[in-house]
Enzyme design. Structure first.
Site, PDB file in Angstrom:
ATOM      1  N   ARG A 311     -12.009   4.774  -2.121  1.00 47.63           N
ATOM      2  CA  ARG A 311     -12.934   3.797  -1.535  1.00 47.63           C
ATOM      3  C   ARG A 311     -12.203   2.708  -0.760  1.00 47.63           C
ATOM      4  O   ARG A 311     -12.803   2.012   0.056  1.00 47.63           O
ATOM      5  CB  ARG A 311     -13.786   3.157  -2.635  1.00 47.63           C
ATOM      6  CG  ARG A 311     -14.890   4.042  -3.156  1.00 47.63           C
ATOM      7  CD  ARG A 311     -15.932   3.232  -3.910  1.00 47.63           C
ATOM      8  NE  ARG A 311     -17.040   4.070  -4.320  1.00 47.63           N
ATOM      9  CZ  ARG A 311     -17.160   4.633  -5.516  1.00 47.63           C
ATOM     10  NH1 ARG A 311     -16.225   4.428  -6.414  1.00 47.63           N
ATOM     11  NH2 ARG A 311     -18.200   5.377  -5.821  1.00 47.63           N
ATOM     12  N   LYS A 389     -14.947  -2.215  -1.550  1.00 44.95           N
ATOM     13  CA  LYS A 389     -15.838  -1.423  -0.697  1.00 44.95           C
ATOM     14  C   LYS A 389     -17.165  -2.147  -0.490  1.00 44.95           C
ATOM     15  O   LYS A 389     -17.661  -2.280   0.632  1.00 44.95           O
ATOM     16  CB  LYS A 389     -16.069  -0.054  -1.337  1.00 44.95           C
ATOM     17  CG  LYS A 389     -16.847   0.927  -0.460  1.00 44.95           C
ATOM     18  CD  LYS A 389     -18.345   0.777  -0.557  1.00 44.95           C
ATOM     19  CE  LYS A 389     -19.063   1.714   0.416  1.00 44.95           C
ATOM     20  NZ  LYS A 389     -20.511   1.460   0.484  1.00 44.95           N
ATOM     21  N   PHE A 441     -22.461   4.946   3.213  1.00 46.64           N
ATOM     22  CA  PHE A 441     -21.696   6.082   2.693  1.00 46.64           C
ATOM     23  C   PHE A 441     -20.577   5.671   1.739  1.00 46.64           C
ATOM     24  O   PHE A 441     -20.220   4.517   1.636  1.00 46.64           O
ATOM     25  CB  PHE A 441     -21.233   7.027   3.783  1.00 46.64           C
ATOM     26  CG  PHE A 441     -20.200   6.574   4.778  1.00 46.64           C
ATOM     27  CD1 PHE A 441     -19.916   7.405   5.839  1.00 46.64           C
ATOM     28  CD2 PHE A 441     -19.519   5.385   4.673  1.00 46.64           C
ATOM     29  CE1 PHE A 441     -18.954   7.048   6.781  1.00 46.64           C
ATOM     30  CE2 PHE A 441     -18.560   5.019   5.596  1.00 46.64           C
ATOM     31  CZ  PHE A 441     -18.287   5.855   6.654  1.00 46.64           C
ATOM     32  N   GLU A 442     -20.097   6.683   0.993  1.00 44.00           N
ATOM     33  CA  GLU A 442     -19.165   6.503  -0.127  1.00 44.00           C
ATOM     34  C   GLU A 442     -19.749   5.561  -1.178  1.00 44.00           C
ATOM     35  O   GLU A 442     -19.026   4.801  -1.822  1.00 44.00           O
ATOM     36  CB  GLU A 442     -17.802   6.026   0.365  1.00 44.00           C
ATOM     37  CG  GLU A 442     -17.057   7.092   1.172  1.00 44.00           C
ATOM     38  CD  GLU A 442     -15.631   6.717   1.482  1.00 44.00           C
ATOM     39  OE1 GLU A 442     -15.035   5.967   0.683  1.00 44.00           O
ATOM     40  OE2 GLU A 442     -15.111   7.164   2.511  1.00 44.00           O
ATOM     41  N   GLY A 443     -21.050   5.641  -1.353  1.00 40.19           N
ATOM     42  CA  GLY A 443     -21.752   4.812  -2.321  1.00 40.19           C
ATOM     43  C   GLY A 443     -22.473   3.681  -1.628  1.00 40.19           C
ATOM     44  O   GLY A 443     -21.845   2.725  -1.152  1.00 40.19           O
TER      45      GLY A 443
END
Length: 663
Positions: A311, A389, A441-443
């Site tokens: 992340r 992130k 994205f990526e959570g």
């Protein structure tokens, strides 16, 4: 890449409920939570600054003095950055990538020759073996030249095949794949499906053992970043349970040119136009058992562990964007005049510039600190990386929005249009579009709130979780009650007073001739204890319903993010004071950032208990039940026809293969 489902269907005439994903595993909410819980890392074997922060313990000793890279690593990293900068300046045409919506083959081949595919791969496999710190500096640099290239390199190395192999692969797998990935082969990570985003318990792609040393993969994957050009894929698929195997979600390395692998569509987005992202179908794809990463059922744990440091690549791109926003804001605001003076000297614009400068400083502080801790491996940084992130994606978006406002009409105008009429081609609106996906994205921000909140309350659940678990017996609850009583008897008194109430604490952060940062650190310490008290009170009040209070949990996490950012900014300023000639200026930026952050923190603290969460839920139920459909009258809906969620029934490919090998 995880993103919300696209709303692409007209309104009332198609407003009835649908049942997408026929044949998809039926999963209850409790089962879904259990899958997610089983996948997370359960133990804390190393200290965590952020975890302690949420527990009301300000462990400055874990981050100060600021950790530093070994001299050899720094020397190699700086040497590569110099080569990469030269490549970015001479070989990357960002305007062309935006115009043609693809990264030219020659650009990708140039990156391969430079070794950029192997920045994080060990040198013994042909990679560069850069530290996390220098990998992130490289991503910030190349991402400023082209965010699409930054995304390609990040997806390849941060979540693609190299990182899972490094952490969980066999030696044979590393020997077979890492040399390819370091120099020639692009990788992609495939988890999301048309009807599966952040709830992987409903994963429908299957991998069935054929009894002959292989698995047969069937299913459809959505939003496969790099999938259109990838050579190697890491694919998450469900292995059925049998008498001899527990099955479960499992990770596989798949050759992208295997028979039965079809890229059915190259997706197009509002930003990152050069992103090679698609829909990939697997139909009876044969994958050798030797290509399975880890045991059956370990796929989600592998994915989550990979993301713990993976992340950090996303806030690296956000830092690069912040630096660019600051540069453009400075240059433009000093030459653009309104009412007799440069717009920078008007307070309304100046406040925006101050916000961009201070926030960029803090984001870089958070990123470098988290990355250096990842390199040293002395601390568990799963919360720090997640906070980086979350905070980076939210604040970078705000900075880009402020830049567009500073630029005015020119901020809304495309770079190509500006150039066509003779002005500097500043792609402010493009940066705004490109950055928007980072909150998804990526959570997504909402998922990151829940993920971080779960880790933040882990200590409480370990001692008192059985008290609120409906499946536990009375005996289990009694035992948990006694355990919790002992824990809170020791913990709660420590939240009453602390070093943040002593006026001379952290005095080394107030050197002569510099702004006083010690007061900000005392504020962090005091607020950390207040945050922990609020969390305890909420758990006592809501108990098992705590997990449904997502508004409250989100604010708790956002407060923790601000406290972490303030801490990192102060520690970085002190480091720069002792190592660089601009230490005084670093102190100034840390000071203004902390002052801005404290205002945001106080607002969040107030909103913990003064908010509209309950009323919001009432309105939502009214919206869903049709109570307010009268409010939708007076418009037309230009959306196209079709289902809300595309059919992902396994089977042969329905479209031509748009996979694009790099030549």
């Amino acid at each position: 890449m995880s993103a919300p489902h696209a709303h692409n269907q007209p309104g009332p005439q198609h407003s009835g409920p649908q049942q997408p994903g026929a044949g998809r595993p039926k999963v209850t909410e409790r089962e879904a939570r259990r899958v997610a819980e089983d996948a997370r890392e359960q133990d804390w074997r190393k200290p965590s600054f952020a975890k302690e922060l949420f527990l009301g313990r300000f462990r400055l000793d874990l981050i100060h003095p600021h950790p530093m890279p070994p001299a050899e690593d720094a020397e190699r990293g700086e040497a590569f950055l110099a080569k990469l900068r030269a490549f970015c300046e001479s070989e990357i045409d960002s305007a062309r990538i935006e115009r043609e919506a693809r990264i030219p083959d020659e650009t990708i081949n140039g990156l391969k020759q430079l070794g950029a595919l192997g920045m994080k791969i060990d040198r013994k496999y042909g990679g560069l073996g850069l530290t996390q710190v220098y990998y992130n500096k490289a991503l910030a640099l190349v991402g400023s030249a082209s965010p699409a290239i930054g995304a390609l390199l990040s997806a390849h190395q941060s979540i693609g095949v190299p990182q899972p192999l490094k952490l969980f692969g066999t030696q044979e797998q590393r020997d077979a794949f890492l040399p390819r990935l370091a120099r020639t082969d692009i990788s992609a990570f495939l988890l999301t499906e048309p009807d599966v985003g952040s709830d992987p318990a409903r994963l429908a792609t299957t991998a069935i053992a054929d009894g002959e040393g292989s698995y047969l993969l069937d299913g459809v994957k959505l939003w496969t970043t790099n999938g259109v050009v990838a050579d190697l894929l890491v694919v998450m698929a469900r292995v059925p349970r049998t008498d001899s195997s527990k099955g479960g979600i499992t990770a596989f390395v798949v050759e992208a040119d295997s028979p039965g692998v079809t890229v059915e569509n190259r997706n197009v987005f509002m930003g990152l136009r050069g992103l090679e992202n698609g829909v990939t179908r697997f139909h009876q794809v044969r994958v050798p058992v030797a290509n399975r990463i880890g045991p059956e059922g370990a796929g989600l744990k592998i994915a989550l562990t990979t993301l713990n440091t993976g992340r950090l690549s996303l806030p690296a791109n956000c830092v690069g964007a912040g630096k660019w926003c600051l540069k453009i804001a400075r240059e433009w605001s000093s030459v653009r005049e309104q009412w007799g003076k440069p717009v920078a000297n008007h307070e309304a614009v100046g406040a925006k510039i101050s916000f961009i400068a201070a926030t960029t400083f803090a984001l870089e502080a958070v990123l470098d600190l988290s990355s250096q801790m990842a390199d040293e491996d002395r601390n568990d940084i799963r919360i720090e990386a997640a906070l980086a992130k979350l905070y980076g994606s939210e604040m970078a978006w705000l900075m880009a929005d402020e830049l567009v406002q500073i630029r005015g009409g020119r901020g809304f105008e495309t770079a190509a249009s500006l150039a066509a009429r003779g002005e500097r081609a500043v792609p402010a609106e493009q940066v705004l579009r490109d950055l928007r996906i980072n909150r998804i994205f990526e959570g997504s921000t909402e998922i990151m709130h829940l993920l971080i909140a779960r880790e933040a309350v882990d200590a409480h659940l370990k001692v008192a979780g059985d008290l609120i678990d409906p499946d536990k017996t009375l005996s289990d609850k009694a035992k948990a009650g006694a355990q919790a009583a002992g824990f809170y008897a020791r913990w709660l008194p420590k939240l009453v007073t602390g070093s943040g109430q002593l006026p001379r604490t952290f005095g080394d952060f107030h050197p002569d001739g510099h702004p006083d940062l010690s007061g900000h650190l005392r504020y962090v310490e005091r607020t950390s204890r207040k945050l922990a008290r609020s969390t305890f009170y909420a758990m006592s009040r809501w108990q098992g319903r705590m997990e449904t209070k997502q508004g409250f949990l989100g604010r708790i996490v956002d407060i923790g993010a601000e406290l972490f950012a303030m801490s990192a900014a102060c520690v970085r300023a002190e480091l720069l004071r002792t190592t660089e000639e601009y230490g005084r200026e670093a102190y100034q930026l840390a000071d203004i950032f902390c002052r801005q952050s404290r205002i945001r923190t106080e607002e969040l603290l107030d909103r913990l208990w003064t908010n509209t969460d309950d009323l919001d839920r009432t309105v939502v139920q009214g919206v869903l039940s049709g109570t307010y459909t009268w409010l939708e009258e007076g418009i037309v809906d230009p959306s196209g026809d079709g289902p809300w969620i595309a059919d992902a029934t396994p089977g042969p490919a329905k479209n031509d293969n748009v996979h694009r090998p790099i030549r």
